[in-house]
Each structure stands twice: as C-alpha cells, then as structure tokens.
Write a protein that holds these residues in place. Structure first.
Motif, PDB file in Angstrom:
ATOM      1  N   ASN A  69      50.647  37.364  44.340  1.00  0.00           N
ATOM      2  CA  ASN A  69      50.263  37.127  42.943  1.00  0.00           C
ATOM      3  C   ASN A  69      50.744  38.252  42.030  1.00  0.00           C
ATOM      4  OD1 ASN A  69      48.932  34.694  43.325  1.00  0.00           O
ATOM      5  ND2 ASN A  69      47.020  35.721  43.914  1.00  0.00           N
TER       6      ASN A  69
ATOM      7  N   GLY B 138      43.694  40.689  48.582  1.00  0.00           N
ATOM      8  CA  GLY B 138      42.347  40.192  48.306  1.00  0.00           C
ATOM      9  C   GLY B 138      41.345  41.234  48.783  1.00  0.00           C
TER      10      GLY B 138
ATOM     11  N   ASN C 181      30.202  36.403  52.959  1.00  0.00           N
ATOM     12  CA  ASN C 181      31.636  36.245  53.219  1.00  0.00           C
ATOM     13  C   ASN C 181      32.443  37.441  52.724  1.00  0.00           C
ATOM     14  OD1 ASN C 181      32.047  33.626  54.620  1.00  0.00           O
ATOM     15  ND2 ASN C 181      30.737  32.986  52.908  1.00  0.00           N
TER      16      ASN C 181
ATOM     17  N   CYS D 124      55.116  39.755  45.533  1.00  0.00           N
ATOM     18  CA  CYS D 124      55.874  40.027  46.740  1.00  0.00           C
ATOM     19  C   CYS D 124      55.347  39.110  47.840  1.00  0.00           C
ATOM     20  CB  CYS D 124      55.612  41.487  47.118  1.00  0.00           C
ATOM     21  SG  CYS D 124      57.027  42.325  47.654  1.00  0.00           S
ATOM     22  N   GLU D 125      56.031  38.005  48.043  1.00  0.00           N
ATOM     23  CA  GLU D 125      55.523  37.024  49.009  1.00  0.00           C
ATOM     24  C   GLU D 125      56.132  37.259  50.384  1.00  0.00           C
ATOM     25  OE1 GLU D 125      54.728  32.279  49.138  1.00  0.00           O
ATOM     26  OE2 GLU D 125      56.653  32.950  48.373  1.00  0.00           O
TER      27      GLU D 125
ATOM     28  N   VAL E  36      34.049  27.108  48.860  1.00  0.00           N
ATOM     29  CA  VAL E  36      33.922  28.563  48.728  1.00  0.00           C
ATOM     30  C   VAL E  36      34.666  29.268  49.868  1.00  0.00           C
ATOM     31  CG1 VAL E  36      32.258  30.477  48.721  1.00  0.00           C
ATOM     32  CG2 VAL E  36      31.779  28.416  47.423  1.00  0.00           C
ATOM     33  N   VAL E  37      34.591  28.720  51.055  1.00  0.00           N
ATOM     34  CA  VAL E  37      35.342  29.314  52.166  1.00  0.00           C
ATOM     35  C   VAL E  37      35.954  28.244  53.068  1.00  0.00           C
ATOM     36  CG1 VAL E  37      34.116  31.526  52.373  1.00  0.00           C
ATOM     37  CG2 VAL E  37      33.258  29.530  53.605  1.00  0.00           C
TER      38      VAL E  37
ATOM     39  N   ILE F 210      49.317  42.556  54.390  1.00  0.00           N
ATOM     40  CA  ILE F 210      49.753  41.343  53.675  1.00  0.00           C
ATOM     41  C   ILE F 210      48.528  40.726  53.018  1.00  0.00           C
ATOM     42  CG2 ILE F 210      51.017  39.177  53.841  1.00  0.00           C
ATOM     43  CD1 ILE F 210      52.015  40.044  56.582  1.00  0.00           C
ATOM     44  N   GLY F 211      48.520  40.725  51.698  1.00  0.00           N
ATOM     45  CA  GLY F 211      47.411  40.119  50.951  1.00  0.00           C
ATOM     46  C   GLY F 211      46.581  41.159  50.230  1.00  0.00           C
TER      47      GLY F 211
ATOM     48  N   ALA G 121      42.373  40.399  59.296  1.00  0.00           N
ATOM     49  CA  ALA G 121      41.116  40.705  58.607  1.00  0.00           C
ATOM     50  C   ALA G 121      40.808  39.631  57.582  1.00  0.00           C
ATOM     51  CB  ALA G 121      41.213  42.067  57.915  1.00  0.00           C
TER      52      ALA G 121
ATOM     53  N   ILE H 224      36.546  35.333  40.504  1.00  0.00           N
ATOM     54  CA  ILE H 224      35.732  34.116  40.301  1.00  0.00           C
ATOM     55  C   ILE H 224      34.511  34.086  41.226  1.00  0.00           C
ATOM     56  CG2 ILE H 224      37.628  32.711  39.418  1.00  0.00           C
ATOM     57  CD1 ILE H 224      37.783  31.458  42.268  1.00  0.00           C
ATOM     58  N   THR H 225      34.328  35.120  42.026  1.00  0.00           N
ATOM     59  CA  THR H 225      33.181  35.096  42.945  1.00  0.00           C
ATOM     60  C   THR H 225      31.884  35.306  42.170  1.00  0.00           C
ATOM     61  OG1 THR H 225      33.416  37.446  43.378  1.00  0.00           O
ATOM     62  CG2 THR H 225      34.454  35.966  44.959  1.00  0.00           C
TER      63      THR H 225
ATOM     64  N   TYR I 182      40.361  27.295  47.349  1.00  0.00           N
ATOM     65  CA  TYR I 182      40.842  27.711  46.033  1.00  0.00           C
ATOM     66  C   TYR I 182      42.296  28.195  46.126  1.00  0.00           C
ATOM     67  CZ  TYR I 182      36.541  27.212  43.337  1.00  0.00           C
ATOM     68  OH  TYR I 182      35.444  26.706  42.687  1.00  0.00           O
TER      69      TYR I 182
ATOM     70  N   LEU J 184      51.308  44.230  50.218  1.00  0.00           N
ATOM     71  CA  LEU J 184      52.163  43.215  49.603  1.00  0.00           C
ATOM     72  C   LEU J 184      51.303  42.043  49.134  1.00  0.00           C
ATOM     73  CD1 LEU J 184      54.836  43.211  52.457  1.00  0.00           C
ATOM     74  CD2 LEU J 184      54.941  44.488  50.312  1.00  0.00           C
TER      75      LEU J 184
ATOM     76  N   THR K 102      44.200  30.643  43.853  1.00  0.00           N
ATOM     77  CA  THR K 102      44.052  32.108  43.847  1.00  0.00           C
ATOM     78  C   THR K 102      45.052  32.778  44.795  1.00  0.00           C
ATOM     79  OG1 THR K 102      42.405  32.063  45.616  1.00  0.00           O
ATOM     80  CG2 THR K 102      41.572  31.971  43.360  1.00  0.00           C
TER      81      THR K 102
ATOM     82  N   GLY L 141      26.709  36.616  49.589  1.00  0.00           N
ATOM     83  CA  GLY L 141      27.445  37.878  49.720  1.00  0.00           C
ATOM     84  C   GLY L 141      27.950  38.122  51.138  1.00  0.00           C
TER      85      GLY L 141
HETATM   86  C1  FAD Z   1      34.542  30.207  43.727  1.00  0.00           C
HETATM   87  C2  FAD Z   1      34.237  31.176  44.837  1.00  0.00           C
HETATM   88  C3  FAD Z   1      33.144  32.009  44.725  1.00  0.00           C
HETATM   89  C4  FAD Z   1      32.834  32.879  45.769  1.00  0.00           C
HETATM   90  N1  FAD Z   1      31.778  33.712  45.618  1.00  0.00           N
HETATM   91  C5  FAD Z   1      31.459  34.576  46.607  1.00  0.00           C
HETATM   92  C6  FAD Z   1      30.402  35.508  46.445  1.00  0.00           C
HETATM   93  O1  FAD Z   1      29.803  35.611  45.381  1.00  0.00           O
HETATM   94  N2  FAD Z   1      30.098  36.298  47.498  1.00  0.00           N
HETATM   95  C7  FAD Z   1      30.792  36.242  48.680  1.00  0.00           C
HETATM   96  O2  FAD Z   1      30.456  36.986  49.589  1.00  0.00           O
HETATM   97  N3  FAD Z   1      31.837  35.426  48.839  1.00  0.00           N
HETATM   98  C8  FAD Z   1      32.194  34.603  47.828  1.00  0.00           C
HETATM   99  N4  FAD Z   1      33.274  33.777  47.977  1.00  0.00           N
HETATM  100  C9  FAD Z   1      34.080  33.879  49.216  1.00  0.00           C
HETATM  101  C10 FAD Z   1      34.959  35.121  49.172  1.00  0.00           C
HETATM  102  O3  FAD Z   1      35.523  35.228  47.884  1.00  0.00           O
HETATM  103  C11 FAD Z   1      36.072  35.081  50.217  1.00  0.00           C
HETATM  104  O4  FAD Z   1      35.531  34.834  51.478  1.00  0.00           O
HETATM  105  C12 FAD Z   1      36.843  36.395  50.240  1.00  0.00           C
HETATM  106  O5  FAD Z   1      37.356  36.666  48.951  1.00  0.00           O
HETATM  107  C13 FAD Z   1      37.965  36.358  51.262  1.00  0.00           C
HETATM  108  O6  FAD Z   1      38.727  37.514  51.123  1.00  0.00           O
HETATM  109  P1  FAD Z   1      40.158  37.659  51.828  1.00  0.00           P
HETATM  110  O7  FAD Z   1      40.689  38.975  51.393  1.00  0.00           O
HETATM  111  O8  FAD Z   1      40.064  37.366  53.258  1.00  0.00           O
HETATM  112  O9  FAD Z   1      41.036  36.488  51.208  1.00  0.00           O
HETATM  113  P2  FAD Z   1      41.498  36.222  49.706  1.00  0.00           P
HETATM  114  O10 FAD Z   1      40.537  36.755  48.753  1.00  0.00           O
HETATM  115  O11 FAD Z   1      41.813  34.784  49.667  1.00  0.00           O
HETATM  116  O12 FAD Z   1      42.823  37.089  49.554  1.00  0.00           O
HETATM  117  C14 FAD Z   1      44.029  36.752  50.171  1.00  0.00           C
HETATM  118  C15 FAD Z   1      45.177  37.335  49.382  1.00  0.00           C
HETATM  119  O13 FAD Z   1      46.378  37.210  50.126  1.00  0.00           O
HETATM  120  C16 FAD Z   1      47.418  36.838  49.242  1.00  0.00           C
HETATM  121  N5  FAD Z   1      48.460  36.169  50.025  1.00  0.00           N
HETATM  122  C17 FAD Z   1      48.345  34.997  50.708  1.00  0.00           C
HETATM  123  N6  FAD Z   1      49.505  34.703  51.317  1.00  0.00           N
HETATM  124  C18 FAD Z   1      50.365  35.702  51.026  1.00  0.00           C
HETATM  125  C19 FAD Z   1      51.731  35.956  51.365  1.00  0.00           C
HETATM  126  N7  FAD Z   1      52.440  35.106  52.099  1.00  0.00           N
HETATM  127  N8  FAD Z   1      52.321  37.076  50.899  1.00  0.00           N
HETATM  128  C20 FAD Z   1      51.612  37.960  50.129  1.00  0.00           C
HETATM  129  N9  FAD Z   1      50.336  37.758  49.759  1.00  0.00           N
HETATM  130  C21 FAD Z   1      49.709  36.650  50.217  1.00  0.00           C
HETATM  131  C22 FAD Z   1      46.750  35.925  48.251  1.00  0.00           C
HETATM  132  O14 FAD Z   1      47.488  35.800  47.065  1.00  0.00           O
HETATM  133  C23 FAD Z   1      45.405  36.596  48.055  1.00  0.00           C
HETATM  134  O15 FAD Z   1      45.419  37.527  47.015  1.00  0.00           O
HETATM  135  C24 FAD Z   1      33.627  32.917  46.938  1.00  0.00           C
HETATM  136  C25 FAD Z   1      34.740  32.096  47.032  1.00  0.00           C
HETATM  137  C26 FAD Z   1      35.057  31.236  45.997  1.00  0.00           C
HETATM  138  C27 FAD Z   1      36.262  30.368  46.110  1.00  0.00           C
END
Ligand code: FAD
Length: 648
Positions: free
Chosen positions: A33, A10, A402, A130-131, A361-362, A7-8, A388, A42-43, A178, A30, A181, A400
């Motif tokens: 977005n 990202g 996060n 697909c939410e 950012v986080v 799920i997700g 995860a 946007i990172t 954010y 799934l 996103t 880098g």
């Molecule tokens: C402006 C900005 C700049 C950053 N720059 C950096 C950087 O340069 N270096 C760095 O290390 N970190 C950076 N970070 C932090 C980093 O981007 C995040 O820690 C990282 O992207 C987290 O990844 P993730 O996959 O856990 O979550 P996310 O990237 O938030 O992904 C989660 C995904 O799950 C999806 N989702 C959520 N709920 C559902 C649902 N119910 N059903 C289906 N899909 C769902 C969302 O749409 C999203 O696509 C930055 C953050 C921001 C906001």
C-alpha cells in the motif's frame, strides 16, 4: 546481524520489524500500500481496540483456533506488554467495558504512529508501494534429526522484478478479510509454494444472512440484552447473551460475530432462536403478559407488545405466534398467550449463510501451525522463513484479541538474535596445497548441500583490481597494505552465486584476468590484506552455511568450523593434473618443471610468516591421489555427515 525482510506493514509486520530491529538486525519492511497499517485505521470503528486487559485464562478462552500454539508468543509479549509498549511510547491507554483497551485519544491512527515512529527510531527501512510477488529459496540439507529444513530463504522477489536478499523473511501479509486494506491472501500463496499446508479458510466474525424478508424492514434495529441460540437438527451449536443488530440481509452485532467466530462453518442452515426477554422465566413472562393484557384490555396486541419489545418488531413477533396484530388485550386466550410467550422466548430466524470477506473482521484458517515452531514462529520446512499475524491458522473473538495475536506473534517472529543465527550456521573449511582440487570440490560440495561456496580467491582478486586501478606496483609492500586497508570489498549472493563488490560496484566480471591474478598472488601475502579478508570471510560464515577453501581456513579464518578437511595429493599426481589442465587449454607444459614449481609453492605456503599452510589438528586428511573427482565428492559428503551427526 541478519538481513531481515518483513512482508506486510500491518499490525503484525510493523511489530515484527520493531522487534527484529531491537535485536540488532538490519530490517527492511515491504508494504504494497501507499501507507502503513491501512487496516488498523478501521479497527474498533476507527478507535482501535488494540488489546484486551483480561487475565491470561480469559485471554486463551477467547482464542478460538489453536490457542496452545500461542502460549510462547503470548508469554513473550502479552496483553500487558502491549499496553506498556504503547504507553511507554507516548500513547495513553484507556480500558472500557469488557476490558477492551483503546488509545485515550480514540484515534486508531495513534497506534500506527507509535509503530511507525519506533521503526524510524530503530532504523528500519520502510518501502511503501512495494509488492512482493514471491519468496526465493536455495536448497538446504539439514544437519541431523532435529533439523527438518529442506530449503533456506535467500530473498524476496518484488512484482517489478527486483530481488531483495534476506537471511530471514517474516511473512505478515494478513488474511483475506477487507481486501481493500491490502489483505488479499498473498502470504498463503508464498507459504504453499514453500511447501506449507494452508488450512481451509472462511470469513469469521461476520454478519449472517437470514431467509426472513422482514430483516430488511428491521435493518438498523439493535436488540440489547437478548439471548441467542443457534440450533441445527436439535443440536445447540452456540448460545450467548448480548447485543444483536438487524441488517438488510440478516443479523449482525457482537453475539452474532462471536457465533461465527466459534462455529462459523456450521451456522448455514441453522435456526437462530432469539430470547427477547431472557431476564424472565417462563412463569414470570406469562404473569407479565397477563398483567399487560388486563391493563390494556381494549388495546390492540401490536400496541400492547410495544411495551415488551421494540415496536417495529411487534407485528413480526405476533406473526410468529400466529396471532392477528389487531386482536384486543381482552380477547387473548390462554393458548394465544402461550404462543406469544413462545414467540417472545424463541423469535426465530433461518440462517442461510455467512457474509463475505468484504465484511468479515477476520479470516478463519490459514498457514497450518503444525509446521511452525511456536517458540520462534519459524517454519519447520524452510530455514529463515517466519510467519506472523492473521495469516496463521489462529483466530480469536472480538474484543482486541485478534490484534493481540498480531502483536504477540509479530514480536516473537522478530526475536532473531545473533546467537541464534550463529548457532544455526554450519561452516565447512577445506584447506590443502595448490593443485589438490580444493575449489572444484568445494563448489561441488556446496551445490550438493545447498550451502554457499565462498570464493576466497575472488575476494583477493577484488583487492588486486583496486591496487591495479590505483597504479600500485606488486613489490610496493607499504602502498599495498595502505590501499588494502582502505579498499571496501563486500559480498552479495544472487541466486546462490557470489558477487564481489568494490565500493559497491559489482566487479565479478572484471577480476578474471591474468593481470589481476598475478597481482592477487603477490598481494595476498600482505598481512593487512589477509586480516581484512579473513574478517569478511568470518562475517559471511557467521550467519550462513558455507563451504570455504584456502590455505588457512581451518587454522586461521574459521578455527571453529564444524567440519575441517585437509585435501591433498602427492606432488606427482598434482603435477600430472596441472599438465593435463594446461593441455586442455592448448598449452604445452614440461612435467618436471611443473612438479618442481609445485614443490616450491608448497614450501613457500608452508613457511610463510603469516598464516602458513598447515593441517589443523582436527582436520580430516583426505588424500585424493588415487581418487576420481566423483569419489572425492562422495568422500567429502560422508565426512561432513559423520562430523555433523557426531556434533548433535
Ligand atoms: C473492520 C475491522 C475492524 C477490526 N477491529 C478490530 C479491533 O478493534 N480489535 C482487534 O483486535 N482486531 C480487530 N480487527 C482484526 C485485526 O484488524 C486484524 O486481525 C489484524 O489487523 C491483522 O493484522 P496483520 O498484520 O496480520 O494483517 P493486516 O493488518 O491485514 O496487514 C497485512 C499487510 O500486508 C500487506 N501485504 C499483503 N500482501 C502483500 C504483498 N504481497 N507485498 C507487500 N505487502 C503486502 C497488506 O497491504 C497489509 O498492509 C478488525 C478487522 C476489521 C476488518
């Protein structure tokens, strides 16, 4: 092969999907977005600082919350692995100041492209828009002291109502920062619903607001190489050196973000002391001021100060020193110099609060790591549930770290190996002669344990339906064998109920007729059909906890089942039970005849050529002649518990 649903889409989710697919699983990702990796774009200001090329020690220094939890994940997929992963897949990498790693192209989109191409190559099914609205579980009874699960995942529910079945679910929905996103905190809800603790969350790596109105006048001004110290009631909360940026509401920039990363919760109400001349000692600064004032004796202080600090700041520094900006260099007294020196070394702002999630950012806080196995990222409460990325109660500083958390935890969560799934599944085989009450007991036991009851009879009936549809006669052995081989039977589970599919068509409601039953009885002796059904049943038992009943389950279908029970009763008792069953259906039955039929059936089952009925050497014999159904059920549970704890 497990059915894995991520799920997700990202950073963490895509990496988890790649990793799970590499391990040979059937993976579906799934994403709510319309595209993958919206946050990745946007990172690093659109350049994606995707990891940090520091050494291991420094890496863990930069992880603020729960660094120890990350040891296994980082060991399995380190920053070096991340760099190699992207480089090997055609994305050249460069390392900049502070060991920050970026794609050479400076395009964050390259990072997403590598992951999405890799998912395509490995056959991951990606479903966009697909939410997920919830996670479905079934009750699960652990197998002993080490097994702490009390439920097992069965699938995910989508917001439009569909259910996607799953053996393993990886929740990678991100944090709360954010939200535009897609990170709207849905995963915390799923985790809490599954019984997990979610720790208090707050925006982190975020700007600070300050009381002083002059911040808005300085907005956009960057101070490089300044010292910062946050002080609250004489306690220094955080100290650093680097770059600070004024914003309309207060301050931001790397040193401020790091401060919020380290001590965000305590910063509100603190004083921020900025040392504008950190390279100079108190004496050196005083000497420098003397020099400046002597050299500019006729100039106003606001002009002289322009040589020491950005000119936009001069008036505010002087104000904090309590000196009129129009005072001339020659008029400066020793005391005025001391005040000015102090203001330059401790330019003060009063912190009133942190920026919101819109600009953080986080997210600090999240799913508590105490309830997650750090070696697998699997929940200790719900079997097959993994987490995860940012939704975990783990976070790091900027640079880098996060994204590396997302890569490491995502990769580890996806390592779902066949052996693991196999080792996890528990198989209970119940065999015995006709009329011993096997299916009634098997169903009841499966329900009590939260296991799946595999209705083997329904599978034979499905083949029988196919034979009837093809117009094949019950005595045409050759045609039965041929059609049996070509029939495509599969099984699905919806809310724990078995559904049988014939060439993908759900025929569960069509197989309960007398005609199908008779054909199933005649065709089930066919070796081709029995072999085919046994393979299907074994495949089910490989990854799931099952209770299966039949005549050759413990001896032929699941010879390695952890628990085998041979359920029987005397011919007389079985005949009496049958007669009662007939009576309940309003059918008069002759006891003598029923008993004779049972004896003949026993003989046939025990003497048939292929997979005859016999008690496996390691099966427990349970004679139910003098027992009620409830007593048999209780006895079965006792046997299962004893056998499983003996195998610990
Ligand atoms: C402006 C900005 C700049 C950053 N720059 C950096 C950087 O340069 N270096 C760095 O290390 N970190 C950076 N970070 C932090 C980093 O981007 C995040 O820690 C990282 O992207 C987290 O990844 P993730 O996959 O856990 O979550 P996310 O990237 O938030 O992904 C989660 C995904 O799950 C999806 N989702 C959520 N709920 C559902 C649902 N119910 N059903 C289906 N899909 C769902 C969302 O749409 C999203 O696509 C930055 C953050 C921001 C906001």
């Amino acid at each position: 092969m497990s059915r894995v649903v991520v799920i997700g889409g990202g950073a963490a989710g895509m990496m988890a999907a790649v990793s799970a697919a590499e391990c040979g699983n059937r993976v579906t990702l799934l994403e709510k977005n319309e595209k993958l990796g919206k946050k990745i774009y946007i990172t690093g200001k659109g350049r994606c600082n995707f990891t940090n090329a520091c050494d291991r020690e420094e890496f863990f220094d930069k992880i603020v919350t729960n660094p120890r939890f990350l040891y296994s994940a980082f060991h399995t997929f380190s920053n070096e692995d991340a760099i190699a992963f992207f480089e090997d897949r055609g994305m050249p990498v460069k390392v900049e100041r502070g060991n920050r790693a970026f794609p050479v192209s400076d395009h964050a989109s390259d990072v997403t492209k590598v992951l999405s191409d890799e998912m395509k190559r490995l056959g991951v099914m990606v479903r966009l828009r697909c939410e997920v609205s919830g996670i479905e579980t079934v009750p699960y009874r652990g197998t002993g002291k080490k097994d702490t699960w009390n439920a097992a995942v069965s699938g995910v529910r989508l917001s439009h109502g569909e259910t996607v079945p799953a053996d393993v679910i990886i929740v990678a929905t991100g944090g709360l920062s954010y939200p535009s996103t897609g990170s709207t905190g849905d995963g915390y809800r799923f985790a809490e619903k599954a019984g997990h603790t979610v720790t208090k969350r707050s925006p982190s790596l975020v700007s600070l607001s300050a009381q002083e109105p002059f911040c808005s006048e300085l907005a956009g001004l960057t101070l490089r190489n300044v010292g910062v110290r946050f002080v609250k009631q004489d306690e220094t909360l955080y100290e650093d050196f680097g770059e600070l940026l004024f914003t309309h509401k207060g301050v931001s920039g790397p040193v401020v973000l790091s401060a919020t990363g380290k001590v965000s919760g305590r910063l509100t109400g603190s004083r921020l002391l900025i040392n504008l001349k950190p390279a100079l000692s108190e004496e050196q600064l005083d000497a420098r001021l003397v020099r400046e004032f002597t050299g500019g004796a006729s100039k106003q202080l606001r002009t002289i100060l322009g040589a020491l600090v950005p000119s936009a700041m001069a008036d505010f520094v002087l104000k904090q020193a309590g000196i009129e900006p129009t005072v001339r260099g020659a008029e400066v007294t020793r005391q005025m110099r001391a005040s000015l020196s102090s203001a330059l070394r401790n330019f003060t702002l009063t912190i009133t609060g942190l920026g919101g999630y819109q600009e953080a950012v986080v997210t600090k806080g999240g799913v508590s790591v105490t309830e997650i196995n750090p070696k697998t990222m699997e929940s200790k409460l719900v079997r097959g549930l993994r987490f995860a990325g940012e939704l975990l109660d783990v976070d790091g500083l900027t640079g880098g770290f996060n994204l590396q958390i997302a890569w490491s935890t995502g990769y580890l969560a996806g390592r779902i190996k066949e052996q693991e799934a196999k080792a996890m599944s528990i198989n209970i085989a119940i065999d015995g002669p006709a009329g011993a009450g096997k299916s009634t007991i098997a169903k009841a036991v499966a329900k009590r344990l939260g296991y799946i009851y595999v209705d083997t009879g329904a599978m034979y009936r499905t083949i029988a339906l196919y034979l009837l549809r093809k117009g094949i006669k019950a005595d045409d052995t050759e045609a039965i064998g041929k059609a049996g081989r070509e029939a495509e039977v599969s099984i699905d589970y919806v809310n724990g109920e078995q559904q049988v599919l014939l060439f993908g068509e759900n025929v569960s409601g069509l197989i309960r007729t007398e005609e199908v039953g008779n054909m199933a009885s005649a065709s089930s002796v066919n070796k081709d059909i029995r072999d085919k059904m046994a393979d299907l049943q074994r495949e089910l038992a490989r990854t799931k906890n099952v209770v299966m009943d039949g005549r050759d389950i413990g001896t032929n279908v699941l010879p390695n089942a952890q628990v085998k029970v041979y359920l029987t009763a005397s011919v007389e008792v079985r005949a009496m039970r049958r007669v009662k069953e007939y009576e309940q259906k309003g059918i008069r039955a002759d006891y003598e005849q029923v008993a004779k039929d049972i004896e003949e059936r026993d003989y046939r089952d025990m003497h048939r050529e292929h997979a005859p009925l016999c008690r496996a050497a390691d099966a427990v014999l349970l004679d139910t002649s003098d027992m009620t159904i409830e007593e048999v059920e209780d006895a079965m549970i006792r046997i299962i518990e004893e056998k499983l704890s003996a195998k610990q």
